[in-house]
Scaffold this motif. Structure first.
Motif, mmCIF file in Angstrom:
data_model
loop_
_atom_site.group_PDB
_atom_site.id
_atom_site.type_symbol
_atom_site.label_atom_id
_atom_site.label_comp_id
_atom_site.label_asym_id
_atom_site.label_seq_id
_atom_site.Cartn_x
_atom_site.Cartn_y
_atom_site.Cartn_z
ATOM 1 N N UNK A 1 -1.235 -8.090 2.772
ATOM 2 C CA UNK A 1 -0.794 -7.708 4.116
ATOM 3 C C UNK A 1 -1.179 -6.253 4.340
ATOM 4 N N UNK A 2 -1.104 -5.830 5.584
ATOM 5 C CA UNK A 2 -1.437 -4.448 5.952
ATOM 6 C C UNK A 2 -2.806 -4.048 5.393
ATOM 7 N N UNK A 3 -3.775 -4.925 5.567
ATOM 8 C CA UNK A 3 -5.130 -4.694 5.063
ATOM 9 C C UNK A 3 -5.810 -3.637 5.931
ATOM 10 N N UNK A 4 -6.288 -2.572 5.306
ATOM 11 C CA UNK A 4 -6.962 -1.497 6.042
ATOM 12 C C UNK A 4 -8.160 -1.019 5.229
ATOM 13 N N UNK A 5 -9.297 -0.902 5.899
ATOM 14 C CA UNK A 5 -10.482 -0.388 5.221
ATOM 15 C C UNK A 5 -10.628 1.102 5.496
ATOM 16 N N UNK A 6 -11.267 1.798 4.560
ATOM 17 C CA UNK A 6 -11.510 3.228 4.702
ATOM 18 C C UNK A 6 -12.711 3.593 3.841
ATOM 19 N N UNK A 7 -13.255 4.779 4.047
ATOM 20 C CA UNK A 7 -14.379 5.256 3.243
ATOM 21 C C UNK A 7 -13.878 6.172 2.139
ATOM 22 N N UNK A 8 -14.455 6.011 0.962
ATOM 23 C CA UNK A 8 -14.183 6.910 -0.157
ATOM 24 C C UNK A 8 -15.538 7.246 -0.784
ATOM 25 N N UNK A 9 -15.893 8.509 -0.724
ATOM 26 C CA UNK A 9 -17.179 8.969 -1.260
ATOM 27 C C UNK A 9 -18.347 8.190 -0.650
ATOM 28 N N UNK A 10 -18.233 7.870 0.647
ATOM 29 C CA UNK A 10 -19.309 7.187 1.356
ATOM 30 C C UNK A 10 -19.383 5.687 1.131
ATOM 31 N N UNK A 11 -18.415 5.124 0.401
ATOM 32 C CA UNK A 11 -18.404 3.687 0.133
ATOM 33 C C UNK A 11 -17.183 3.037 0.781
ATOM 34 N N UNK A 12 -17.308 1.762 1.209
ATOM 35 C CA UNK A 12 -16.165 1.073 1.819
ATOM 36 C C UNK A 12 -15.121 0.669 0.788
ATOM 37 N N UNK A 13 -13.887 1.015 1.058
ATOM 38 C CA UNK A 13 -12.744 0.640 0.226
ATOM 39 C C UNK A 13 -11.730 -0.093 1.096
ATOM 40 N N UNK A 14 -10.772 -0.736 0.437
ATOM 41 C CA UNK A 14 -9.696 -1.431 1.140
ATOM 42 C C UNK A 14 -8.371 -1.064 0.485
ATOM 43 N N UNK A 15 -7.351 -0.958 1.341
ATOM 44 C CA UNK A 15 -5.970 -0.720 0.901
ATOM 45 C C UNK A 15 -5.147 -1.880 1.457
ATOM 46 N N UNK A 16 -4.268 -2.438 0.616
ATOM 47 C CA UNK A 16 -3.426 -3.543 1.084
ATOM 48 C C UNK A 16 -2.142 -3.593 0.271
ATOM 49 N N UNK A 17 -1.189 -4.349 0.777
ATOM 50 C CA UNK A 17 0.074 -4.613 0.081
ATOM 51 C C UNK A 17 0.034 -6.058 -0.399
ATOM 52 N N UNK A 18 0.633 -6.302 -1.541
ATOM 53 C CA UNK A 18 0.772 -7.675 -2.018
ATOM 54 C C UNK A 18 2.152 -7.829 -2.642
ATOM 55 N N UNK A 19 2.672 -9.036 -2.628
ATOM 56 C CA UNK A 19 3.990 -9.341 -3.189
ATOM 57 C C UNK A 19 3.924 -10.748 -3.762
ATOM 58 N N UNK A 20 4.462 -10.928 -4.964
ATOM 59 C CA UNK A 20 4.383 -12.239 -5.598
ATOM 60 C C UNK A 20 5.712 -12.931 -5.771
ATOM 61 N N UNK A 21 6.773 -12.220 -5.788
ATOM 62 C CA UNK A 21 8.089 -12.837 -5.874
ATOM 63 C C UNK A 21 8.865 -12.412 -4.643
ATOM 64 N N UNK A 22 9.645 -13.334 -4.092
ATOM 65 C CA UNK A 22 10.354 -13.025 -2.851
ATOM 66 C C UNK A 22 11.293 -11.837 -2.979
ATOM 67 N N UNK A 23 11.832 -11.597 -4.177
ATOM 68 C CA UNK A 23 12.746 -10.476 -4.352
ATOM 69 C C UNK A 23 12.043 -9.207 -4.842
ATOM 70 N N UNK A 24 10.753 -9.282 -5.076
ATOM 71 C CA UNK A 24 10.009 -8.109 -5.567
ATOM 72 C C UNK A 24 9.595 -7.215 -4.399
#
Length: 146
Positions: free
Chosen positions: A36-59
């Motif tokens: 979720x909250x997937x966002x792309x950005x540049x780091x040192x001229x290369x494409x990167x992605x930042x996102x959130x993930x969750x695997x357990x409902x209480x985590x």
């Protein structure tokens, strides 16, 4: 030959994620990771992605940043193509470790937050027993303490 069940616990060590409940889905070509909250950005001229993930409902959500490997059209569970960001990372099942491609997609309403598709399994001497699960590890609640 490693025999796995239709559900297994897996690790994505480069992402800092371990003991994830995953569906081994030979009907899916591409593996998918809940994001979720997937966002792309540049780091040192290369494409990167930042996102959130969750695997357990209480985590709590885990924040992940990694390079973008590709963008591909992937059919969702309804069979409708959608363009997804693809990352490449290390994947561990049992004692085996190799690199796989993962598409990032929102899977909140799905029972499994990770799907391991047939492309990730191809060439690694994996046999899926569809009548069994957790053949490589026991789920946390059933693990015995020594």
């Amino acid at each position: 030959m490693l025999i796995v069940g239709w559900q297994e616990r897996v690790d994505l060590p480069l992402l800092g994620l371990s003991n994830l409940k995953a569906k081994i889905d030979t009907g899916a070509r591409t593996s998918a990771l809940h994001a979720t909250d997937i966002a792309t950005f540049d780091r040192d001229g290369l494409p990167w992605v930042r996102f959130h993930t969750r695997f357990d409902d209480d985590a709590h959500d885990t924040d992940v940043e990694c390079p973008v490997h590709d963008r591909r059209d992937v059919k969702n569970t309804s069979g409708i193509p959608e363009t997804r960001i693809i990352i490449q990372t290390k994947f561990r099942i049992a004692t085996r470790l190799w690199k796989i491609d993962l598409s990032l997609t929102e899977r909140t309403e799905m029972k499994f937050r990770m799907i391991v598709g047939r492309t990730a399994l191809r060439g690694h001497s994996i046999l899926v027993n569809p009548g069994k699960r957790n053949l490589t590890t026991m789920p946390p609640a059933k693990r015995r303490k020594h």
